[in-house]
Design an enzyme around this catalytic site. Structure first.
Site, mmCIF file in Angstrom:
data_model
loop_
_atom_site.group_PDB
_atom_site.id
_atom_site.type_symbol
_atom_site.label_atom_id
_atom_site.label_comp_id
_atom_site.label_asym_id
_atom_site.label_seq_id
_atom_site.Cartn_x
_atom_site.Cartn_y
_atom_site.Cartn_z
ATOM 1 N N THR A 158 39.852 22.227 40.640
ATOM 2 C CA THR A 158 39.125 22.976 41.684
ATOM 3 C C THR A 158 39.167 22.154 42.977
ATOM 4 O OG1 THR A 158 37.026 22.103 40.792
ATOM 5 C CG2 THR A 158 37.674 24.325 40.125
ATOM 6 N N LYS A 184 39.663 17.596 34.507
ATOM 7 C CA LYS A 184 39.383 17.946 35.888
ATOM 8 C C LYS A 184 37.915 17.640 36.150
ATOM 9 C CE LYS A 184 37.638 21.100 37.538
ATOM 10 N NZ LYS A 184 36.271 21.338 38.116
ATOM 11 N N THR A 195 32.841 15.443 30.701
ATOM 12 C CA THR A 195 33.232 15.686 32.084
ATOM 13 C C THR A 195 33.018 17.142 32.418
ATOM 14 O OG1 THR A 195 35.439 16.482 31.668
ATOM 15 C CG2 THR A 195 35.145 14.130 31.598
ATOM 16 N N GLU A 281 34.169 14.160 45.038
ATOM 17 C CA GLU A 281 34.415 14.919 46.272
ATOM 18 C C GLU A 281 34.180 14.060 47.508
ATOM 19 O OE1 GLU A 281 33.498 19.399 44.616
ATOM 20 O OE2 GLU A 281 31.861 18.243 45.487
ATOM 21 N N ASN A 403 31.078 20.586 50.121
ATOM 22 C CA ASN A 403 30.097 21.396 49.414
ATOM 23 C C ASN A 403 29.332 22.347 50.318
ATOM 24 O OD1 ASN A 403 29.949 20.633 46.414
ATOM 25 N ND2 ASN A 403 30.212 18.665 47.466
ATOM 26 N N SER A 408 32.972 29.480 50.999
ATOM 27 C CA SER A 408 33.622 30.102 52.152
ATOM 28 C C SER A 408 34.974 29.472 52.444
ATOM 29 C CB SER A 408 32.737 29.980 53.385
ATOM 30 O OG SER A 408 32.400 28.646 53.636
#
Length: 408
Positions: A158, A184, A195, A281, A403, A408
């Site tokens: 992702t 992932k 995970t 991230e 995030n 969007s």
């Protein structure tokens, strides 16, 4: 008489389909705009299966379906995975869709539905677009090639920036046994079991009961010892499939090569866990916190995970600020038993606290160290023999950006 553990070996350039009898592939079916979004992992024969799953009380439909296969069947021959949509909090329709994925995958490969696991990852609360997904299942043609495995690894991602793959070999009964893993995970990582999504394959012969025992024994010190942002997902799972094609004698704790197998499985899981932590991230650095001298191993891991999960520690590391006060504060509020006068802290190899007292250190030296891509923090407690390690990442501006605009 102690039995020597066979030496395991990391294998470069190998993949999830390297163990005998496994195939994989990933394709773009249309759930995402362009990227691969549908994958399948297939064994030539039914495999023993073990799984660990999210502790979140809200559990996605595919996870419920897969958990039932693991717990009731004890075998699995295929796993179908989609990214781009978590199929979580989607009510009765979400469960119907997960069961349909299971059924259509079984039809595609001529196996029983109760041998198919289902996994989904992506946005929560949106119903799956089943038309392109079902057409995609009909197009899946898994192979044992490196290309197919790379496509598989890409299709499950992702917000990840890199694929996460690792493979090791060991020997059981004089026969080569391969254990490979793909995962992932980048955000929403505070697993308390595993995970975001992890898949491990092996050609070892082992009953599902003992495989589950092996997976559970390593989970706390690998997948449960990472954190990115303190959030536990609705879809987290790790599955281990063992198809027995290495033709060793069945593994169990009584087997002379049990420790070799367990050590190798641990190495695969730890590699994947660290890759997830490093790819948090927006992350720029992997943070490792080691705690020694705690009352128990469990308390040591608890302290390590509290420190590595502290937003203030994470931002200090991002800013290359040797602010050890944030570390000792996290130790104190971890809930574990500590003696303030027995605490020692090192950043890298540089002592900054000894026996609860500050140590003079070179700010310039630590500034240089904290600019490195991997930062290690050591905490000594002098309370017992407990030891633990946890992994995480720094907290950056990009984490907020990623995030803030996820939907969007």
């Amino acid at each position: 008489m102690a039995v020597a553990v066979q030496q395991m070996k990391l294998i470069s350039g190998k993949n999830i389909a390297t163990p005998k009898g496994f195939k994989a592939v990933g394709i773009h079916c249309g759930l995402k705009h362009k990227k691969y979004d549908l994958a399948v992992l297939l064994s030539e024969v039914p495999a023993s299966v073990a799984g660990v799953f999210t502790t979140n009380a809200i559990q996605a439909a595919p996870l419920v379906v897969t958990k039932e296969v693991v717990q009731q069947t004890g075998q699995m021959q295929a796993v179908i995975i989609n990214s781009g949509n978590a199929n979580a909090c989607t009510g009765k329709q979400g469960m119907c869709d997960a069961l349909t994925m299971q059924e259509k995958t079984a039809e595609q490969f001529g196996i029983a539905p109760n041998l198919v696991g289902v996994a989904s990852t992506g946005v929560i609360g949106e119903k799956l677009n089943m038309e392109p997904l079902l057409k995609g299942i009909q197009q899946l043609n898994p192979t044992s090639t490196l290309e197919g495995s790379i496509q598989f690894s890409q299709a499950i991602l992702t917000t990840d920036t890199v694929m996460k793959n690792t493979t090791y070999r060991t020997e059981v009964d004089g026969k080569e046994v391969i254990i490979a893993g793909t995962a992932k995970g980048s955000g929403m990582i505070e697993p308390n079991m595993a995970t975001m999504l992890g898949f491990i394959t092996t050609d070892a012969k082992i009953d599902s009961v003992h495989l589950q025992e092996a997976l559970k024994s390593i989970t706390d010190v690998t997948f449960n010892s990472i954190t990115v942002d303190g959030d536990t997902s609705t879809n987290d799972m790790v599955l281990v499939l063992a198809n027995g094609l290495a033709e060793n004698k069945p593994l169990s704790p009584a087997h002379p090569d049990w420790d070799s197998f367990l050590q190798t499985l641990h190495a695969v899981a730890q590699d994947l866990a660290k890759m997830i932590a490093k790819d948090g991230e927006g992350a720029t650095k992997l943070i490792e916190v080691e705690v020694d001298g705690a009352v128990t191993d469990a308390e040591a891991r608890k302290i390590a995970k509290t420190v590595v999960g502290s937003p203030l520690v994470k931002t200090a590391v991002f800013g290359c600020d040797a602010n050890w006060g944030r570390v000792i504060a996290a130790v104190g509020y971890s809930g574990a038993s500590v003696d303030p006068l027995g605490i020692t802290i090192k950043i890298g190899d540089t002592p900054v606290v000894k026996d609860g007292e500050p140590v003079i250190f070179s700010e310039e030296q630590l500034l240089h160290y904290l600019k490195q891509p991997e930062v290690k923090i050591f905490v000594g407690l002098n309370k017992g023999s407990g030891h633990g390690i946890a992994w995480g990442c720094d907290l950056t501006y990009d984490y907020i950006q990623i995030n803030a605009s996820y939907r969007s």
